[in-house]
Scaffold this motif. Structure first.
Motif, mmCIF file in Angstrom:
data_model
loop_
_atom_site.group_PDB
_atom_site.id
_atom_site.type_symbol
_atom_site.label_atom_id
_atom_site.label_comp_id
_atom_site.label_asym_id
_atom_site.label_seq_id
_atom_site.Cartn_x
_atom_site.Cartn_y
_atom_site.Cartn_z
ATOM 1 N N GLY A 18 -44.071 19.055 1.444
ATOM 2 C CA GLY A 18 -45.214 18.853 2.835
ATOM 3 C C GLY A 18 -44.275 18.005 3.711
ATOM 4 O O GLY A 18 -44.577 16.865 3.217
ATOM 5 N N SER A 19 -44.240 18.569 5.040
ATOM 6 C CA SER A 19 -43.695 17.285 5.965
ATOM 7 C C SER A 19 -44.522 18.306 7.203
ATOM 8 O O SER A 19 -44.359 18.878 7.801
ATOM 9 C CB SER A 19 -42.904 16.768 5.856
ATOM 10 O OG SER A 19 -42.239 15.262 6.599
ATOM 11 N N LYS A 20 -45.470 16.955 7.681
ATOM 12 C CA LYS A 20 -45.328 17.251 9.238
ATOM 13 C C LYS A 20 -44.495 17.531 10.155
ATOM 14 O O LYS A 20 -44.478 17.830 11.223
ATOM 15 C CB LYS A 20 -47.000 16.742 10.053
ATOM 16 C CG LYS A 20 -48.199 16.522 9.289
ATOM 17 C CD LYS A 20 -48.745 15.749 10.294
ATOM 18 C CE LYS A 20 -48.607 14.081 9.441
ATOM 19 N NZ LYS A 20 -49.981 12.653 10.082
ATOM 20 N N GLU A 21 -43.391 16.828 9.970
ATOM 21 C CA GLU A 21 -42.133 17.060 10.736
ATOM 22 C C GLU A 21 -40.869 16.512 10.041
ATOM 23 O O GLU A 21 -39.865 15.867 9.258
ATOM 24 C CB GLU A 21 -41.582 14.255 11.386
ATOM 25 C CG GLU A 21 -42.670 15.202 11.917
ATOM 26 C CD GLU A 21 -42.676 13.003 12.564
ATOM 27 O OE1 GLU A 21 -41.956 13.024 13.544
ATOM 28 O OE2 GLU A 21 -43.417 12.392 12.526
ATOM 29 N N PRO A 22 -40.610 18.033 9.046
ATOM 30 C CA PRO A 22 -39.526 18.638 8.235
ATOM 31 C C PRO A 22 -38.298 18.329 8.167
ATOM 32 O O PRO A 22 -37.587 17.656 7.754
ATOM 33 C CB PRO A 22 -39.707 20.105 7.722
ATOM 34 C CG PRO A 22 -40.100 20.028 9.050
ATOM 35 C CD PRO A 22 -41.745 19.363 9.736
ATOM 36 N N ALA A 41 -35.211 30.342 9.107
ATOM 37 C CA ALA A 41 -35.939 29.685 9.859
ATOM 38 C C ALA A 41 -37.070 29.447 10.238
ATOM 39 O O ALA A 41 -37.562 29.489 11.605
ATOM 40 C CB ALA A 41 -36.412 31.813 10.604
ATOM 41 N N ASP A 42 -38.289 29.628 9.538
ATOM 42 C CA ASP A 42 -39.282 28.762 9.920
ATOM 43 C C ASP A 42 -39.780 27.257 9.687
ATOM 44 O O ASP A 42 -40.619 26.785 9.054
ATOM 45 C CB ASP A 42 -40.619 29.477 8.125
ATOM 46 C CG ASP A 42 -39.554 29.151 6.910
ATOM 47 O OD1 ASP A 42 -38.834 28.680 7.475
ATOM 48 O OD2 ASP A 42 -40.711 29.405 6.078
ATOM 49 N N GLY A 43 -38.464 26.821 9.898
ATOM 50 C CA GLY A 43 -37.906 25.153 9.146
ATOM 51 C C GLY A 43 -38.247 24.653 8.135
ATOM 52 O O GLY A 43 -38.471 22.840 7.660
ATOM 53 N N SER A 44 -38.439 25.337 7.100
ATOM 54 C CA SER A 44 -37.924 24.717 5.760
ATOM 55 C C SER A 44 -36.991 24.754 5.016
ATOM 56 O O SER A 44 -35.775 25.631 5.864
ATOM 57 C CB SER A 44 -38.439 25.942 5.030
ATOM 58 O OG SER A 44 -38.388 27.296 4.628
ATOM 59 N N VAL A 54 -34.912 19.638 -3.594
ATOM 60 C CA VAL A 54 -36.003 19.024 -3.816
ATOM 61 C C VAL A 54 -36.534 20.478 -3.064
ATOM 62 O O VAL A 54 -35.462 20.896 -1.526
ATOM 63 C CB VAL A 54 -36.686 18.145 -2.865
ATOM 64 C CG1 VAL A 54 -36.521 16.846 -3.766
ATOM 65 C CG2 VAL A 54 -35.440 17.633 -1.341
ATOM 66 N N LEU A 55 -37.776 20.864 -2.144
ATOM 67 C CA LEU A 55 -37.988 21.950 -1.380
ATOM 68 C C LEU A 55 -38.756 21.007 0.209
ATOM 69 O O LEU A 55 -39.768 20.367 -0.286
ATOM 70 C CB LEU A 55 -38.367 23.549 -2.058
ATOM 71 C CG LEU A 55 -37.958 24.469 -2.531
ATOM 72 C CD1 LEU A 55 -37.271 24.014 -3.243
ATOM 73 C CD2 LEU A 55 -38.467 25.584 -2.786
ATOM 74 N N ASP A 60 -49.369 20.656 7.371
ATOM 75 C CA ASP A 60 -50.377 19.905 8.146
ATOM 76 C C ASP A 60 -50.076 18.640 7.647
ATOM 77 O O ASP A 60 -50.827 17.783 9.355
ATOM 78 C CB ASP A 60 -52.011 20.172 7.465
ATOM 79 C CG ASP A 60 -51.956 22.154 8.451
ATOM 80 O OD1 ASP A 60 -51.209 22.485 9.455
ATOM 81 O OD2 ASP A 60 -52.899 22.497 7.808
ATOM 82 N N LYS A 61 -49.979 18.003 6.674
ATOM 83 C CA LYS A 61 -49.765 17.237 6.351
ATOM 84 C C LYS A 61 -48.515 15.932 5.208
ATOM 85 O O LYS A 61 -47.821 17.547 4.852
ATOM 86 C CB LYS A 61 -51.173 16.317 5.156
ATOM 87 C CG LYS A 61 -51.813 16.747 4.336
ATOM 88 C CD LYS A 61 -52.948 16.623 3.674
ATOM 89 C CE LYS A 61 -53.480 16.923 2.428
ATOM 90 N NZ LYS A 61 -54.464 16.608 1.970
ATOM 91 N N HIS A 62 -48.216 15.641 5.134
ATOM 92 C CA HIS A 62 -47.280 15.379 4.570
ATOM 93 C C HIS A 62 -47.789 15.035 2.716
ATOM 94 O O HIS A 62 -48.878 14.509 2.889
ATOM 95 C CB HIS A 62 -46.547 13.374 4.649
ATOM 96 C CG HIS A 62 -46.106 13.262 6.032
ATOM 97 N ND1 HIS A 62 -45.613 14.543 6.846
ATOM 98 C CD2 HIS A 62 -46.596 12.107 6.847
ATOM 99 C CE1 HIS A 62 -44.567 14.011 8.311
ATOM 100 N NE2 HIS A 62 -45.570 12.220 7.988
ATOM 101 N N GLY A 63 -47.050 14.894 2.209
ATOM 102 C CA GLY A 63 -47.159 14.713 0.579
ATOM 103 C C GLY A 63 -46.747 16.016 -0.265
ATOM 104 O O GLY A 63 -45.688 16.898 0.027
#
Length: 282
Positions: A18-22, A41-44, A54-55, A60-63
């Motif tokens: 997960g990333s706040k700035e993907p 489309a969802d930014g993933s 990797v996906l 909401d937070k990095h990790g």
């Protein structure tokens, strides 16, 4: 006792971050790790490179959101699922763009998600780029003994090495295997519960050099290393990605047999880096 190594060998296939700035994170893995991107489309995005994937999803937070292990076939997948259900482990169906149907996930007592399934015909080994197979993932935990008990006695990992405080006798680090490699998972005792790092296994020492040169060219400094770990006997160095997650590049990781008894190492810098200074978690 049936273990992953003896009955249903599992290798680390991909991580879901997960990333706040993907997009920044996607750019890093494309540029620095030779990964090819399929965006949604969802930014993933799903990123694939030579023997690594990797996906990355907006969060909401990095990790780390999940670690996914590949099984050899559908028979092993069904066998492992049945074994986990018989042990009272909650198993949930999951759909993954990198796994065949029937894949499933579990959560450990602290909420970490682990996915098991059969890899699609991804042909990751044929993709161009520098060598570095996604090989292991490591966490810090405030409940080390409970985590070891769950991953060994419920999931079927095998202890390869323990690191022990010689004064107190307290377990400080546990290295766990799911196939013949020394470890695909490890836990460090820490003051909080967090993702520690993940690792890419290269072919030889010259690859370590070449990866170091690549990061140096981009002015990305080494965080820890270079050196050699005691447990696993592998050469290594670490850097951080765009979200400050730690990446390790390794070579010469020890191979094991199913009968190999757990080793014990003292808690010291020399154990974690026989060449010199070490990053001590606690």
């Amino acid at each position: 006792m049936n273990t992953l190594q003896t009955s249903t060998p599992a290798r680390l296939l991909y991580l879901h971050m997960g990333s706040k700035e993907p997009q920044r994170q996607i750019d890093f893995y494309q540029h620095m790790l030779d990964m090819h991107c399929e965006s949604y489309a969802d930014g993933s995005a799903v990123l694939k490179g030579p023997n690594r994937a990797v996906l990355i999803s907006p969060a909401d937070k990095h990790g780390l959101l999940a670690a996914a292990f590949a099984l050899d076939n559908q028979s092993h997948q069904a066998q492992l699922r049945q074994r986990l259900e018989q042990k009272g482990c909650r198993v949930e169906d999951i759909a993954s763009p990198l796994l065949e149907t029937g894949s499933f996930s579990i959560r450990d007592p602290q909420g970490r998600e682990t996915i098991f399934g059969v890899a699609q015909d991804l042909q990751l080994g044929e993709l161009p780029g520098m060598p570095g197979r996604l090989q292991h993932v490591v966490f810090q935990t405030t409940e080390l003994e409970a985590m070891v008990e769950f991953y060994v006695n419920t999931l079927g990992f095998t202890i390869s090495d323990n690191v022990v405080d010689q004064e107190t006798g307290k377990l400080m680090v546990c290295f766990l295997r799911s196939d013949d490699e020394h470890h695909t998972l490890a836990f460090f005792r820490g003051s909080k519960n967090e993702w520690d790092h993940h690792c890419y296994e290269t072919n030889e020492w010259n690859d370590i050099r070449d990866w170091g040169d690549r990061f140096a060219k981009e002015r990305i400094n080494i965080f820890f290393g270079p050196g050699r770990h005691g447990p696993g006997n592998n050469l290594f160095f670490m850097v951080v990605d765009a979200d400050k997650n730690r990446l390790e590049f390794s070579a010469e990781l020890e191979m094991t047999t199913a009968e190999q008894a757990p080793g014990e190492w003292p808690q010291s810098e020399h154990t974690l880096n026989s060449w010199g200074r070490a990053w001590m978690r606690s």
